[in-house]
Design a protein around this motif. Structure first.
Motif, PDB file in Angstrom:
ATOM      1  N   SER A  39       0.828  -1.215   0.000  1.00  0.00           N
ATOM      2  CA  SER A  39       0.000   0.000   0.000  1.00  0.00           C
ATOM      3  C   SER A  39       0.860   1.262   0.000  1.00  0.00           C
ATOM      4  O   SER A  39       0.518   2.265  -0.625  1.00  0.00           O
ATOM      5  N   LYS A  40       1.996   1.205   0.689  1.00  0.00           N
ATOM      6  CA  LYS A  40       2.888   2.361   0.715  1.00  0.00           C
ATOM      7  C   LYS A  40       3.568   2.572  -0.634  1.00  0.00           C
ATOM      8  O   LYS A  40       3.792   3.708  -1.063  1.00  0.00           O
ATOM      9  N   ALA A  41       3.890   1.469  -1.299  1.00  0.00           N
ATOM     10  CA  ALA A  41       4.611   1.554  -2.576  1.00  0.00           C
ATOM     11  C   ALA A  41       3.698   1.913  -3.745  1.00  0.00           C
ATOM     12  O   ALA A  41       4.155   2.478  -4.742  1.00  0.00           O
ATOM     13  N   THR A  42       2.402   1.604  -3.614  1.00  0.00           N
ATOM     14  CA  THR A  42       1.507   1.731  -4.774  1.00  0.00           C
ATOM     15  C   THR A  42       0.243   2.553  -4.536  1.00  0.00           C
ATOM     16  O   THR A  42      -0.490   2.831  -5.482  1.00  0.00           O
ATOM     17  N   ASN A  43      -0.036   2.922  -3.284  1.00  0.00           N
ATOM     18  CA  ASN A  43      -1.328   3.525  -2.908  1.00  0.00           C
ATOM     19  C   ASN A  43      -2.497   2.578  -3.173  1.00  0.00           C
ATOM     20  O   ASN A  43      -3.657   2.998  -3.182  1.00  0.00           O
ATOM     21  N   ASN A  44      -2.200   1.309  -3.369  1.00  0.00           N
ATOM     22  CA  ASN A  44      -3.229   0.294  -3.617  1.00  0.00           C
ATOM     23  C   ASN A  44      -3.697  -0.243  -2.262  1.00  0.00           C
ATOM     24  O   ASN A  44      -3.007  -1.032  -1.628  1.00  0.00           O
ATOM     25  N   HIS A  45      -4.890   0.185  -1.833  1.00  0.00           N
ATOM     26  CA  HIS A  45      -5.393  -0.189  -0.507  1.00  0.00           C
ATOM     27  C   HIS A  45      -6.372  -1.361  -0.532  1.00  0.00           C
ATOM     28  O   HIS A  45      -6.889  -1.742   0.511  1.00  0.00           O
ATOM     29  N   PHE A  46      -6.591  -1.933  -1.725  1.00  0.00           N
ATOM     30  CA  PHE A  46      -7.602  -2.991  -1.819  1.00  0.00           C
ATOM     31  C   PHE A  46      -7.050  -4.277  -2.447  1.00  0.00           C
ATOM     32  O   PHE A  46      -7.814  -5.172  -2.779  1.00  0.00           O
ATOM     33  N   GLY A  47      -5.732  -4.328  -2.589  1.00  0.00           N
ATOM     34  CA  GLY A  47      -5.104  -5.542  -3.102  1.00  0.00           C
ATOM     35  C   GLY A  47      -5.539  -5.904  -4.510  1.00  0.00           C
ATOM     36  O   GLY A  47      -5.544  -7.084  -4.879  1.00  0.00           O
ATOM     37  N   ILE A  48      -5.915  -4.897  -5.318  1.00  0.00           N
ATOM     38  CA  ILE A  48      -6.418  -5.172  -6.665  1.00  0.00           C
ATOM     39  C   ILE A  48      -5.257  -5.441  -7.617  1.00  0.00           C
ATOM     40  O   ILE A  48      -4.356  -4.608  -7.763  1.00  0.00           O
ATOM     41  N   LYS A  49      -5.320  -6.605  -8.254  1.00  0.00           N
ATOM     42  CA  LYS A  49      -4.275  -6.986  -9.205  1.00  0.00           C
ATOM     43  C   LYS A  49      -4.567  -6.377 -10.579  1.00  0.00           C
ATOM     44  O   LYS A  49      -5.676  -5.892 -10.842  1.00  0.00           O
ATOM     45  N   CYS A  50      -3.574  -6.418 -11.448  1.00  0.00           N
ATOM     46  CA  CYS A  50      -3.664  -5.694 -12.726  1.00  0.00           C
ATOM     47  C   CYS A  50      -4.858  -6.117 -13.576  1.00  0.00           C
ATOM     48  O   CYS A  50      -5.670  -5.281 -13.966  1.00  0.00           O
ATOM     49  N   GLY A  51      -4.969  -7.402 -13.846  1.00  0.00           N
ATOM     50  CA  GLY A  51      -6.037  -7.845 -14.734  1.00  0.00           C
ATOM     51  C   GLY A  51      -5.711  -7.491 -16.184  1.00  0.00           C
ATOM     52  O   GLY A  51      -4.901  -6.600 -16.455  1.00  0.00           O
ATOM     53  N   LYS A  52      -6.374  -8.123 -17.099  1.00  0.00           N
ATOM     54  CA  LYS A  52      -6.033  -7.959 -18.519  1.00  0.00           C
ATOM     55  C   LYS A  52      -6.434  -6.600 -19.093  1.00  0.00           C
ATOM     56  O   LYS A  52      -5.893  -6.168 -20.113  1.00  0.00           O
ATOM     57  N   ASN A  53      -7.366  -5.900 -18.430  1.00  0.00           N
ATOM     58  CA  ASN A  53      -7.846  -4.622 -18.977  1.00  0.00           C
ATOM     59  C   ASN A  53      -7.202  -3.389 -18.341  1.00  0.00           C
ATOM     60  O   ASN A  53      -7.524  -2.257 -18.717  1.00  0.00           O
ATOM     61  N   TRP A  54      -6.314  -3.597 -17.377  1.00  0.00           N
ATOM     62  CA  TRP A  54      -5.696  -2.461 -16.689  1.00  0.00           C
ATOM     63  C   TRP A  54      -4.651  -1.791 -17.572  1.00  0.00           C
ATOM     64  O   TRP A  54      -3.733  -2.435 -18.079  1.00  0.00           O
ATOM     65  N   MET A  55      -4.785  -0.470 -17.773  1.00  0.00           N
ATOM     66  CA  MET A  55      -3.870   0.284 -18.634  1.00  0.00           C
ATOM     67  C   MET A  55      -2.988   1.247 -17.839  1.00  0.00           C
ATOM     68  O   MET A  55      -2.181   1.983 -18.420  1.00  0.00           O
ATOM     69  N   GLY A  56      -3.148   1.260 -16.513  1.00  0.00           N
ATOM     70  CA  GLY A  56      -2.382   2.185 -15.680  1.00  0.00           C
ATOM     71  C   GLY A  56      -1.035   1.633 -15.254  1.00  0.00           C
ATOM     72  O   GLY A  56      -0.553   0.616 -15.784  1.00  0.00           O
TER      73      GLY A  56
END
Length: 231
Positions: free
Chosen positions: A73-90
């Motif tokens: 969460s500190k490294a990515t601001n990802n607070h929900f453990g969401i993985k990339c997935g095939k449609n993620w463009m970020g």
């Protein structure tokens, strides 16, 4: 006298253990309070936009990010453990999770993570969530597990326990109007609850030792009387 010495030693060791456990619990609660203070407003705003209970969003955020203290969460601001997935463009970030070097979404801010979590739950597999009542966080937690949000077999229970433990369900009744006042009221409530809980635990511990001490002395007295009668 010997029994009294052992009793005193046992009492001191137990108090030390109680102090250590209390410090750990207090730190955990402090982290949650800090998290809620920072991010409850995001949860409530997203609840108004998408109909996702604020308690669910806060509970998941606290659980998945360890109250914003986890390395991911500190490294990515990802607070929900969401993985990339095939449609993620970020932006992406590789991190060891269930498997080594798994791909996680990376955000510019925590607010962006909260918003993307709302969009993530718009997928068809989560559609049944939005047939549930907004204030039924237990049903939401159950359906999230059924829909495969997390791999943990205990995810439903862990999420419900977080919401109950910190009374996060209170935010399901909130609105963004005058939100700062509502958050401050919640923070005052949870701090008082924690303080009261500490004194209840301490009182229970002391009561146990007092009862144990007097029961021990009573047994010693009875044994002594029995000895005198026999002799």
């Amino acid at each position: 006298m010997k029994n009294f010495f052992y009793f005193g030693l046992f009492f001191l060791m137990s108090l030390f253990s109680f102090s250590q456990n209390s410090q750990k619990k207090n730190k955990e609660i402090e982290n949650v309070i800090e998290y809620v203070k920072k991010y409850a407003v995001f949860a409530i705003e997203e609840m108004e936009k998408f109909g996702i209970p604020a308690s669910i969003k806060l509970g998941q955020g606290i659980l998945e990010s360890s109250s914003g203290k986890s390395f991911l969460s500190k490294a990515t601001n990802n607070h929900f453990g969401i993985k990339c997935g095939k449609n993620w463009m970020g932006d992406i970030y590789y991190h060891d999770d269930d498997l080594p070097k798994e791909c996680f979404r990376k955000y510019n801010s925590v607010k962006e993570s909260f918003h993307d979590h709302s969009k993530f739950l718009q997928q068809p597999r989560y559609s049944k969530l939005f047939l549930l009542k907004k204030d039924d966080y237990q049903a939401w937690a159950s359906e999230l597990k059924k829909a495969g949000y997390a791999t943990s077999l205990n995810y439903e229970k862990l999420l419900i326990d977080q919401i109950k433990k910190y009374d996060l369900w209170k935010f399901d009744r909130s609105t963004s109007f005058n939100i700062e006042k509502e958050i401050n009221q919640y923070l005052n409530f949870i701090m008082k609850k924690n303080k009261d809980s500490f004194f209840r635990r301490l009182s229970k511990k002391l009561r146990f030792f007092i009862e144990f001490f007097f029961n021990t002395k009573k047994i010693e007295w009875c044994e002594k009387q029995s000895f005198l009668v026999e002799n």
